[in-house]
Scaffold this motif. Structure first.
Motif, mmCIF file in Angstrom:
data_model
loop_
_atom_site.group_PDB
_atom_site.id
_atom_site.type_symbol
_atom_site.label_atom_id
_atom_site.label_comp_id
_atom_site.label_asym_id
_atom_site.label_seq_id
_atom_site.Cartn_x
_atom_site.Cartn_y
_atom_site.Cartn_z
ATOM 1 N N LYS A 173 0.798 -1.228 0.000
ATOM 2 C CA LYS A 173 0.000 0.000 0.000
ATOM 3 C C LYS A 173 0.830 1.277 0.000
ATOM 4 C CE LYS A 173 -4.401 -1.540 1.825
ATOM 5 N NZ LYS A 173 -5.493 -1.223 2.755
ATOM 6 N N VAL A 174 2.007 1.245 -0.612
ATOM 7 C CA VAL A 174 2.742 2.499 -0.752
ATOM 8 C C VAL A 174 2.050 3.338 -1.823
ATOM 9 C CG1 VAL A 174 4.877 1.333 -0.092
ATOM 10 C CG2 VAL A 174 4.394 1.728 -2.501
ATOM 11 N N LYS A 175 2.106 4.638 -1.657
ATOM 12 C CA LYS A 175 1.395 5.523 -2.583
ATOM 13 C C LYS A 175 2.151 5.723 -3.888
ATOM 14 C CE LYS A 175 -1.240 8.169 0.834
ATOM 15 N NZ LYS A 175 -1.538 9.519 1.378
ATOM 16 N N GLU A 176 3.476 5.803 -3.790
ATOM 17 C CA GLU A 176 4.283 6.012 -4.990
ATOM 18 C C GLU A 176 5.615 5.296 -4.835
ATOM 19 O OE1 GLU A 176 4.859 10.069 -6.063
ATOM 20 O OE2 GLU A 176 2.722 10.557 -6.073
ATOM 21 N N MET A 177 6.153 4.848 -5.966
ATOM 22 C CA MET A 177 7.503 4.283 -6.017
ATOM 23 C C MET A 177 8.233 4.929 -7.183
ATOM 24 S SD MET A 177 6.935 0.174 -5.360
ATOM 25 C CE MET A 177 6.112 -0.086 -6.942
ATOM 26 N N GLU A 178 9.471 5.305 -6.956
ATOM 27 C CA GLU A 178 10.259 5.932 -8.014
ATOM 28 C C GLU A 178 11.710 5.481 -7.888
ATOM 29 O OE1 GLU A 178 11.693 10.397 -9.448
ATOM 30 O OE2 GLU A 178 10.124 10.172 -7.934
ATOM 31 N N PRO A 179 12.289 4.934 -8.951
ATOM 32 C CA PRO A 179 13.686 4.501 -8.858
ATOM 33 C C PRO A 179 14.631 5.689 -8.709
ATOM 34 C CG PRO A 179 12.912 4.362 -11.124
ATOM 35 C CD PRO A 179 11.719 4.693 -10.286
ATOM 36 N N LYS A 194 12.757 5.402 -4.152
ATOM 37 C CA LYS A 194 12.095 6.445 -3.364
ATOM 38 C C LYS A 194 10.639 6.040 -3.174
ATOM 39 C CE LYS A 194 11.170 11.436 -3.440
ATOM 40 N NZ LYS A 194 11.320 12.677 -4.254
ATOM 41 N N ILE A 195 10.234 5.893 -1.916
ATOM 42 C CA ILE A 195 8.928 5.331 -1.594
ATOM 43 C C ILE A 195 8.108 6.345 -0.800
ATOM 44 C CG2 ILE A 195 7.729 3.487 -0.348
ATOM 45 C CD1 ILE A 195 10.262 1.775 -0.725
ATOM 46 N N THR A 196 6.872 6.561 -1.237
ATOM 47 C CA THR A 196 5.927 7.349 -0.454
ATOM 48 C C THR A 196 5.020 6.376 0.284
ATOM 49 O OG1 THR A 196 5.958 9.128 -2.094
ATOM 50 C CG2 THR A 196 4.155 9.133 -0.504
ATOM 51 N N LEU A 197 5.162 6.339 1.611
ATOM 52 C CA LEU A 197 4.422 5.384 2.424
ATOM 53 C C LEU A 197 2.950 5.763 2.516
ATOM 54 C CD1 LEU A 197 7.069 4.992 5.270
ATOM 55 C CD2 LEU A 197 6.693 3.473 3.324
ATOM 56 N N ALA A 198 2.160 4.868 3.083
ATOM 57 C CA ALA A 198 0.712 5.070 3.160
ATOM 58 C C ALA A 198 0.347 6.336 3.920
ATOM 59 C CB ALA A 198 0.056 3.853 3.805
ATOM 60 N N ASP A 199 1.176 6.722 4.899
ATOM 61 C CA ASP A 199 0.876 7.923 5.684
ATOM 62 C C ASP A 199 1.441 9.193 5.061
ATOM 63 O OD1 ASP A 199 3.584 7.680 6.098
ATOM 64 O OD2 ASP A 199 3.465 7.467 8.282
#
Length: 652
Positions: A173-179, A194-199
């Motif tokens: 449930k991560v919001k975004e993933m970017e290498p 680079k990961i944008t977590l659920a919060d």
């Protein structure tokens, strides 16, 4: 007489021995056939019929600062990659950017509950055909009902594989993933994610290796890996295979299933059938009149029985959808949900056994068959599949038919060929231009046509397993994946590692098919590569069948997409308006004139052959090889297409 008597008696005894041996062989053949059949329809043997409770996936709230390898995507390919990496001693993060709470992706959330299996070549009735890709795929397969299964069983089996690995952290449930990509001269290298977590918290996780197991090679595309989309490599910029919204019906009692069996077992159609967990047939559902005729169509039903008294239907095709665009996919859901009440009502009225069914739900995720095809160190071609080629750096095998689904309601789809066995090379999961990255699954480096066979789950899981093991070898030997792809010692070690994990990666050789020895085979290869020829399930390319004027015009119109600037004329202009060109034979003069029109070469019907030869678009040996110049065969026309292709392929 005595001598004759002995000979007679000896012959009689020998006859009894031969008869006895024959009876033993027949019995063995029957038992062997049953053995193979029972294995290939495992659902009859292992199904309990008891619904499982969905098990919770153990996840981490916040990932560590660094991992040996990050696997992006929790589809089956990602699960296999993470498990393989873990078993090779690597600290692994398995992360997903969708709103998922379970593992398995399309298998568990797209409700694709039937596997397109890959079996070794048939070696006779006494031989049990083994599955080609074993290893982690076979381990998961042993935990489910068979090649058709309950999706909850499948999700739990994926979860069990991962939960048993102490080296794997799961993050959902991560919001975004970017290498994260570093640049050094002309070289790009992935160094993290680079990961944008659920919060909403953003965290960059460092790694030496990223395995892109997303369905659409999202990480590779974001990192700058070149790719084609859909049928772009055939010159078709717009066409996309239909997407499917799987739907679930309830009130599927044992009596309903029995009535379905009575229909499918007595319809005199070898292409339909049923077992305890699946059914395939109801082909006349293709005649369903859709409410939205331009965007929706039905095909024959692929039915998957579930342990809770429901069944899943894979048959609703939706057209004109971009599988990489969330808005376009949402449109597909809307189109499907608007159509489904009418489809179910049609089924209830048409088939008595379905009178009591009700629409229960639709799959949480859409089944998208094809989007991106990355450009890798090797691009698997349709000729690799057609010729059953082995590869020195083999990491997986395929044998499923090259299944090209419909592009529009007017299209029928096609089976290009049915291979016996071909190899997928390690080089096909190593992308161009970007290091520190491997791409597995359906978006690996496959042309669009071989993608029709290589996109299936057993092949994808094998590529994932290979990627996980490759990270360890590259790390220990100090190689980039690109260097590893050219290092035979490293590849040999990879293959040995995979074999130790349960894969069976051995060299093979397949006897050439009869059509490969035909005089027109060189032409057929070009026609197949351009998407202009198909052999169907029996690999019958009909090379000696008579062609006709309409068929040649259609092929040349299709060829124009390959080089539209050069092939800008209309070959169909050569067809007569007062006759049916499908019923007219095509002469070499007529075919050459169509080619001249396509090339916009100044020629008449009478001198087109001579003009094309003088311009290098038609070889004299091709003209000489055509036996009947007044009635060309399909093979003859493929040879002419070959000559045109070779003449224009390098033109700017």
């Amino acid at each position: 007489m005595a001598v004759k008597a002995r000979i007679s008696n000896g012959g009689s005894a020998k006859g009894y021995v031969l008869l006895l041996a024959l009876m033993v062989l027949i019995a063995a053949g029957a038992s062997g056939l049953y053995w193979w059949k029972s294995e290939s329809t495992k659902a009859y043997e292992g199904r309990t019929g008891v619904p499982q409770k969905l098990t919770d996936v153990k996840t981490v709230e916040v990932p560590k600062d660094s991992y040996d390898v990050i696997v992006a995507g929790t589809d089956p390919e990602g699960v296999a990659a993470a498990v393989s990496a873990s078993r090779n001693g690597l600290k692994t993060l398995l992360v997903d950017g969708h709103n998922r709470e379970i593992l398995g992706g399309l298998m568990s959330l797209g409700w694709l509950n039937s596997l397109d299996m890959n079996y070794e070549p048939d070696k006779g009735v006494l031989h049990k055909r083994e599955i080609l890709n074993k290893g982690i795929f076979a381990e998961w397969y042993a935990k489910i009902e068979g090649d058709s299964f309950d999706v909850i069983t499948a999700a739990n089996a994926f979860n069990e594989l991962v939960a048993n690995e102490k080296n794997v952290d799961v993050l959902l449930k991560v919001k975004e993933m970017e290498p994260v990509v570093s640049e050094s001269g002309s070289t790009s290298t992935v160094t993290g994610l680079k990961i944008t977590l659920a919060d909403g918290t953003v965290k960059t996780v460092q790694t030496k290796a990223l395995i892109d197991a997303t369905q659409d090679a999202d990480m590779a595309a974001a990192a700058g890996v070149p790719y084609t989309t859909g049928r772009e490599d055939l010159g078709d910029q717009k066409s996309r295979m239909a997407v499917t919204l799987v739907f679930r019906l309830k009130n599927i009692t044992p009596e309903v299933w029995q009535k379905m069996a009575q229909r499918l077992q007595n319809d005199n159609d070898p292409g339909t059938g049923i077992n305890e967990m699946s059914a395939w047939g109801y082909k006349d559902m293709k005649d369903y009149p859709p409410m939205n005729k331009e965007r929706v169509a039905m095909r024959g039903l692929n039915i998957g029985r579930q342990n809770d008294g429901t069944m899943l239907i894979n048959a609703l095709q939706i057209f004109g959808i971009d599988g990489t665009d969330p808005k376009s996919k949402e449109e597909a859901f809307q189109l499907g949900k608007e159509e489904l009440p009418h489809i179910v009502d049609y089924m209830k009225k048409k088939y008595p056994e379905f009178a009591g069914i009700e629409l229960d739900a639709t799959a949480p995720e859409l089944y998208v068959r094809e989007t991106r095809h990355i450009q890798g160190e090797y691009r698997l071609s349709i000729i690799d599949v057609l010729e059953n080629r082995d590869q020195w750096d083999r990491i997986a095998f395929g044998s499923y038919p090259v299944d090209i689904q419909r592009m529009s309601p007017a299209d029928t789809g096609a089976v290009v060929t049915v291979p016996q066995q071909y190899a997928v090379p390690f080089r096909s999961i190593v992308p161009l231009k970007v290091d520190g990255l491997l791409v597995v699954g359906r978006s690996a480096s496959f042309d669009t046509l071989p993608h029709g066979t290589a996109r299936v789950i057993p092949v994808g899981m094998a590529t994932g397993e290979a990627a996980g093991a490759a990270v360890k070898i590259a790390k220990e030997k100090g190689l980039t994946f690109r260097q590893m792809a050219a290092n035979k010692d490293a590849i040999t070690l990879l293959q040995e590692t995979l074999n130790n994990q349960g894969m069976v990666l051995q060299p093979f050789s397949i006897k050439p098919q009869p059509f490969m020895e035909h005089k027109a085979y060189d032409g057929l290869k070009v026609a197949v590569s351009l998407g202009l020829a198909t052999g169907g399930y029996d690999n019958n390319f009909a090379l000696d069948d008579k062609s006709n004027q309409q068929r040649v015009a259609n092929m040349l119109e299709g060829m124009r997409k390959f080089k539209p600037e050069t092939l800008s004329g209309s070959p169909s202009a050569a067809l007569g308006k007062d006759t049916d060109p499908k019923n007219l034979p095509v002469s070499i003069e007529q075919a050459a004139y169509m080619v001249a029109l396509m090339l916009k070469v100044d020629a008449t019907r009478e001198n087109a052959v001579e003009v094309l030869q003088s311009r290098g678009f038609l070889k004299p040996e091709t003209v000489e090889a055509i036996a009947n110049k007044q009635e060309l065969t399909n093979g003859d026309t493929y040879l002419m297409i070959r000559d045109v292709y070779n003449a224009v392929k390098d033109l700017k």
